[in-house]
Design an enzyme around this catalytic site. Structure first.
Site, short mmCIF file in Angstrom:
data_model
loop_
_atom_site.label_atom_id
_atom_site.label_comp_id
_atom_site.label_asym_id
_atom_site.label_seq_id
_atom_site.Cartn_x
_atom_site.Cartn_y
_atom_site.Cartn_z
CE1 TYR A 33 77.37 23.38 73.55
CE2 TYR A 33 77.74 21.26 73.07
CZ TYR A 33 77.49 22.14 73.78
OH TYR A 33 77.19 21.57 75.22
NE ARG A 52 69.53 22.08 72.65
CZ ARG A 52 69.69 20.93 73.23
NH1 ARG A 52 69.24 20.70 74.58
NH2 ARG A 52 70.96 20.09 72.88
CE LYS A 150 74.04 21.22 73.13
NZ LYS A 150 74.53 20.58 74.70
CD GLU A 182 72.06 22.99 83.15
OE1 GLU A 182 71.30 22.35 82.20
OE2 GLU A 182 72.12 24.16 82.68
CG LEU A 206 70.51 23.25 77.16
CD1 LEU A 206 71.28 24.31 76.32
CD2 LEU A 206 71.52 21.97 76.83
N1 PLP Z 1 72.27 20.53 80.46
C1 PLP Z 1 73.49 21.07 79.88
C2 PLP Z 1 74.22 22.16 80.66
C3 PLP Z 1 74.03 20.54 78.77
O1 PLP Z 1 75.29 20.84 78.22
C4 PLP Z 1 73.26 19.27 78.27
C5 PLP Z 1 73.89 18.61 77.15
O2 PLP Z 1 75.00 19.04 76.51
C6 PLP Z 1 71.92 19.15 78.83
C7 PLP Z 1 71.55 19.66 79.83
C8 PLP Z 1 71.25 17.88 78.13
O3 PLP Z 1 70.83 18.42 76.95
P1 PLP Z 1 70.33 17.21 75.64
O4 PLP Z 1 69.39 16.35 76.42
O5 PLP Z 1 69.66 17.99 74.77
O6 PLP Z 1 71.63 16.64 75.23
#
Ligand code: PLP
Length: 286
Positions: A33, A52, A150, A182, A206
């Site tokens: 997603y 991504r 993701k 994270e 991620l």
């Molecule tokens: N880390 C995780 C586990 C996430 O689920 C997300 C966003 O959903 C992020 C980091 C941040 O990613 P982004 O800046 O692309 O939204």
């Protein structure tokens, strides 16, 4: 007002937006997603999310369901049809719905399932939490080893949010081998002096699209960035802490496991980065 949702080529009222019970997204969490923010009716960082998405699909041997331009067209159409000013567009691609449940991947004759829907969040760039900062607790990171993909396997991050809620906190930072990986749905940072510290990219986290943009803006503004691991103790002792994600942008963290970070209020660096990120992203929005 009922939303208009995109499902496999059609724009339908949300009550009619359905997928098969045999869909591998439903049965096996076999799907990926993206969440793209919308500010002032325009898409933030669309290119990054499209790149991504392709990376996630490639990593799971899933074909791209359509071109980047076709995806952009659907995003824009949903903004228009739902009269969306501020909010998010959620996109999910699964390996589709074969005739039977089977661990083996289906053949190329099974089409992927593609669903996109909007979530309205008026004034999301002015979230009150950005003024006060948020609190986090630490929890062990027990997710699988390919967190750089993701996928829709979000049970543990959901449990993490519930653990945070039960502890009276806003979110959780996950810890593995003594180091913060994270947040449940965001990347984690600390600030020491003028240095921004965040874990480097690997399969452990991620690769946040907001992270990439914020680090680029920080470097352009001559701020120092160090990509390395840090512990909860180091974070509690830092001058500032913050998170980034597509839906929270840059959000100050003012408390970690009950200990105030710095003065216990949003710090100068996080506030500045939030301003820069919002300003630059709005300028580049499509
Ligand atoms: N880390 C995780 C586990 C996430 O689920 C997300 C966003 O959903 C992020 C980091 C941040 O990613 P982004 O800046 O692309 O939204």
């Amino acid at each position: 007002m009922s939303r208009i949702v995109y499902v496999n080529g059609d724009y339908v009222p949300e009550a009619d937006a359905t997928v098969s019970v045999f869909d591998r997204g439903f049965l096996m969490a076999d799907g990926v997603y993206e969440v793209t923010s919308v500010l002032g009716g325009k898409l933030i960082d669309f290119d990054g999310h499209a790149v991504r998405l392709k990376r996630s699909l490639d990593a799971l041997d899933m074909a791209e369901p359509m071109s980047k331009d076709a995806l952009l067209e659907i995003h824009r159409e949903l903004v228009i049809r739902n009269d969306l000013t501020d909010g998010m567009i959620y996109l999910q691609v699964t390996r589709g719905a074969p005739a039977d449940r089977d661990f083996a991947f289906p053949g190329p004759d099974v089409a992927p399932t593609v669903v996109l829907f909007t979530q309205s969040k008026p004034g999301m760039a002015e979230a009150p939490a950005a003024k006060t900062g948020i609190s986090v607790i630490s929890i062990p990171d027990i997710r699988w080893g390919r967190r750089d993909i993701k996928t829709v396997q979000l049970l543990y991050p959901s449990m993490g949010k519930m653990m945070a809620k039960a502890a009276g906190a806003d979110d959780a930072w996950m810890v593995e081998d003594g180091f913060v990986t994270e947040g449940t749905s965001n990347n984690a940072y600390i600030v020491k002096g003028d240095k921004i510290i965040t874990r480097g990219l690997s399969t452990d986290i991620l690769h946040g699209i907001t992270r990439a943009a914020v680090l680029r803006f920080a470097r352009e503004a001559q701020m120092q960035v160090e990509e390395r691991n840090f512990t909860i103790e180091e974070a509690q002792d830092a001058d500032e802490a913050f998170i980034t994600s597509a839906s929270t942008f840059v959000m100050p963290v003012v408390e970690i496991d009950g200990a105030a970070v710095g003065a216990g209020t949003p710090g100068r660096v996080a506030k500045r980065l939030r301003e820069i990120y919002l300003e630059e992203s709005r300028k580049a929005a499509v």
